[in-house]
Design an enzyme around this catalytic site. Structure first.
Site, PDB file in Angstrom:
ATOM      1  N   CYS A 224     -45.842  59.925  13.209  1.00  0.00           N
ATOM      2  CA  CYS A 224     -47.113  59.394  13.753  1.00  0.00           C
ATOM      3  C   CYS A 224     -47.783  58.605  12.638  1.00  0.00           C
ATOM      4  O   CYS A 224     -48.912  58.899  12.237  1.00  0.00           O
ATOM      5  CB  CYS A 224     -48.015  60.526  14.243  1.00  0.00           C
ATOM      6  SG  CYS A 224     -47.227  61.729  15.328  1.00  0.00           S
ATOM      7  N   ALA A 225     -47.091  57.605  12.144  1.00  0.00           N
ATOM      8  CA  ALA A 225     -47.452  56.981  10.866  1.00  0.00           C
ATOM      9  C   ALA A 225     -48.717  56.149  10.912  1.00  0.00           C
ATOM     10  O   ALA A 225     -49.381  55.955   9.892  1.00  0.00           O
ATOM     11  CB  ALA A 225     -46.291  56.120  10.368  1.00  0.00           C
ATOM     12  N   GLY A 228     -49.820  53.794   8.034  1.00  0.00           N
ATOM     13  CA  GLY A 228     -48.906  54.094   6.940  1.00  0.00           C
ATOM     14  C   GLY A 228     -49.488  54.703   5.684  1.00  0.00           C
ATOM     15  O   GLY A 228     -48.792  54.793   4.671  1.00  0.00           O
ATOM     16  N   GLY A 229     -50.720  55.166   5.700  1.00  0.00           N
ATOM     17  CA  GLY A 229     -51.326  55.711   4.489  1.00  0.00           C
ATOM     18  C   GLY A 229     -50.555  56.876   3.899  1.00  0.00           C
ATOM     19  O   GLY A 229     -50.325  56.939   2.680  1.00  0.00           O
ATOM     20  N   LYS A 230     -50.124  57.800   4.747  1.00  0.00           N
ATOM     21  CA  LYS A 230     -49.403  58.971   4.244  1.00  0.00           C
ATOM     22  C   LYS A 230     -47.960  58.620   3.914  1.00  0.00           C
ATOM     23  O   LYS A 230     -47.357  59.234   3.020  1.00  0.00           O
ATOM     24  CB  LYS A 230     -49.507  60.114   5.255  1.00  0.00           C
ATOM     25  CG  LYS A 230     -50.950  60.604   5.427  1.00  0.00           C
ATOM     26  CD  LYS A 230     -51.067  61.710   6.445  1.00  0.00           C
ATOM     27  CE  LYS A 230     -52.530  62.148   6.603  1.00  0.00           C
ATOM     28  NZ  LYS A 230     -53.377  61.092   7.179  1.00  0.00           N
ATOM     29  N   ASP A 293     -48.465  63.903  11.789  1.00  0.00           N
ATOM     30  CA  ASP A 293     -49.915  63.715  11.614  1.00  0.00           C
ATOM     31  C   ASP A 293     -50.462  63.341  12.989  1.00  0.00           C
ATOM     32  O   ASP A 293     -50.653  62.169  13.305  1.00  0.00           O
ATOM     33  CB  ASP A 293     -50.160  62.617  10.576  1.00  0.00           C
ATOM     34  CG  ASP A 293     -51.635  62.424  10.274  1.00  0.00           C
ATOM     35  OD1 ASP A 293     -52.420  63.360  10.507  1.00  0.00           O
ATOM     36  OD2 ASP A 293     -51.994  61.327   9.824  1.00  0.00           O
ATOM     37  N   CYS A 346     -56.862  65.840  11.727  1.00  0.00           N
ATOM     38  CA  CYS A 346     -58.175  65.728  11.071  1.00  0.00           C
ATOM     39  C   CYS A 346     -59.223  66.345  11.993  1.00  0.00           C
ATOM     40  O   CYS A 346     -60.295  65.794  12.216  1.00  0.00           O
ATOM     41  CB  CYS A 346     -58.515  64.289  10.707  1.00  0.00           C
ATOM     42  SG  CYS A 346     -58.453  63.111  12.073  1.00  0.00           S
TER      43      CYS A 346
END
Length: 396
Positions: A224-225, A228-230, A293, A346
């Site tokens: 669940c990109a 793309g931060g993670k 995520d 989150c």
């Protein structure tokens, strides 16, 4: 601060789009600032901060000034904050003493904390005695947190470079890659950002990639990109060695991932759109690590996205809970036996977090997994965003 008609109009126009045209606050503010390139730093700061704070305290402002007139609501907000108003016709009927008297009479928490009644009831049901402190923390403006890109620099080196540019920061305990700016500012204009030395990422969010316990050479699926931060953080932790498959149902987000990877000096990320269940089935038992995520209510990031208060509903939470369980049931097939998955949101709601994991583990698919540990991160306890992170191992 002296008010200027053009910046006040910028605030009014932004609020109109957010509340009357269903715009998202961050995108609306970004467009407003772009359309006024001649505004200086102080003007830009006034507009952005005022809009965000008025969105945050919208219900309380309406209680202090029962009006749909955006100028009157702006004036009420400024009076509440102790600012004197100019002698403009738009503010003629406003009275600071009346605003103060109305504030003193308000006892209801949902109004004082500026949230819908249903959200207040849900928060108290979910967190009990911790809800008072949590909603107060979620109403504080979010700090600007950077993640140093370890492929190009270290936290200490980045802090020194920023200080040389007059930008003060500090390293928070327990977050190895994080720097917290002393003051809010548009850090994206920094030459160091353009050089790929850092990304803007909340400290709690930075814990997610670390929970995967990755190593160079591994095959990772970030299912669940989003933008793309993670994935970028995982690449740095892997020393840019191995392979990361960044997946999402939205192609435009993955295009942003490619741009960010190029700037960060990351070459191991491959993007792939999830077009159907076939995309997932083709990757069965292929990943050493799997990051989920998951989409969520966003109840842990209200300080960062205050308009979520007014856009979210119980129906939306129920809808997203179905998606979360579908992701757990369907996407975990991509993990190899012996591999590790992280399920993260989150959100601060148990229904989206530990209860989803419990439901998954009791299912037929979930019987092949065990819970290693989970973290329930609350904003009032850490000072950053609220998050949930569960580490799962595939045993067979």
């Amino acid at each position: 601060m002296k008010l200027h008609q053009n910046t006040v109009q910028g605030v009014i126009d932004s609020l109109d789009v957010i509340f009357h045209q269903n715009g998202y606050a961050d995108k609306v503010i970004e467009r407003t600032l772009k359309s006024h390139p001649k505004w200086g730093a102080r003007d830009r700061g006034f507009v952005a901060e005022t809009v965000y704070e008025m969105v945050r305290w919208w219900r309380l402002i309406q209680a202090l000034s029962p009006s749909q007139d955006l100028y009157k609501m702006l004036g009420t907000y400024l009076l509440w904050k102790g600012q004197n108003l100019p002698d403009w016709k738009e503010f003629k009927t406003l009275d600071a003493k009346l605003v103060k008297r109305r504030l003193e009479k308000i006892e209801k928490r949902a109004i004082l904390e500026s949230i819908p009644d249903w959200m207040d009831e849900l928060g108290e049901s979910a967190l009990g005695s911790k809800w008072d402190a949590e909603i107060a923390a979620l109403n504080e403006p979010a700090a600007v947190v950077l993640r140093a890109n370890s492929l190009k620099t270290s936290v200490r080196e980045l802090a020194e470079k920023l200080q040389a540019d007059g930008i003060q920061s500090q390293v928070p305990n327990g977050y190895p890659d994080a720097l917290v700016l002393a003051q809010r500012q548009n850090i994206f204009r920094s030459a160091h950002f353009k050089e790929g030395l850092f990304e803007v990422q909340d400290a709690s969010s930075q814990l997610v990639a670390r929970a995967l316990d990755v190593a160079p050479g591994m095959r990772i699926v970030d299912a669940c990109a989003g933008a793309g931060g993670k994935s970028l953080h995982l690449a740095a932790l892997m020393e840019n060695k191995g392979r990361i498959l960044s997946m999402d149902v939205l192609d435009y987000k993955l295009k942003n991932t490619k741009l960010r990877a190029r700037r960060a000096g990351v070459s191991i990320i491959e993007t792939r759109v999830i077009e159907s269940n076939k995309t997932i089935k083709r990757l069965r038992n292929s990943a050493d690590r799997l990051l989920l995520d998951a989409p969520c209510s966003g109840m842990g990031v209200l300080k960062r996205n205050p308009d979520t208060k007014w856009k979210l509903s119980m129906d939306e939470i129920e809808r997203v809970k179905i998606i979360q369980q579908e992701i757990l049931q369907g996407y975990t097939t991509m993990l190899k036996p012996g591999g590790r998955a992280v399920y993260a949101t989150c959100s601060i709601l148990p229904d989206e977090n530990e209860k989803q994991v419990e439901r998954f583990l009791s299912s037929e698919v979930g019987r092949s997994f065990r819970l290693i540990e989970d973290q329930k991160i609350l904003a009032h306890e850490c000072g950053f965003d609220g998050f949930y992170i569960a580490q799962l191992e595939k045993t067979s």
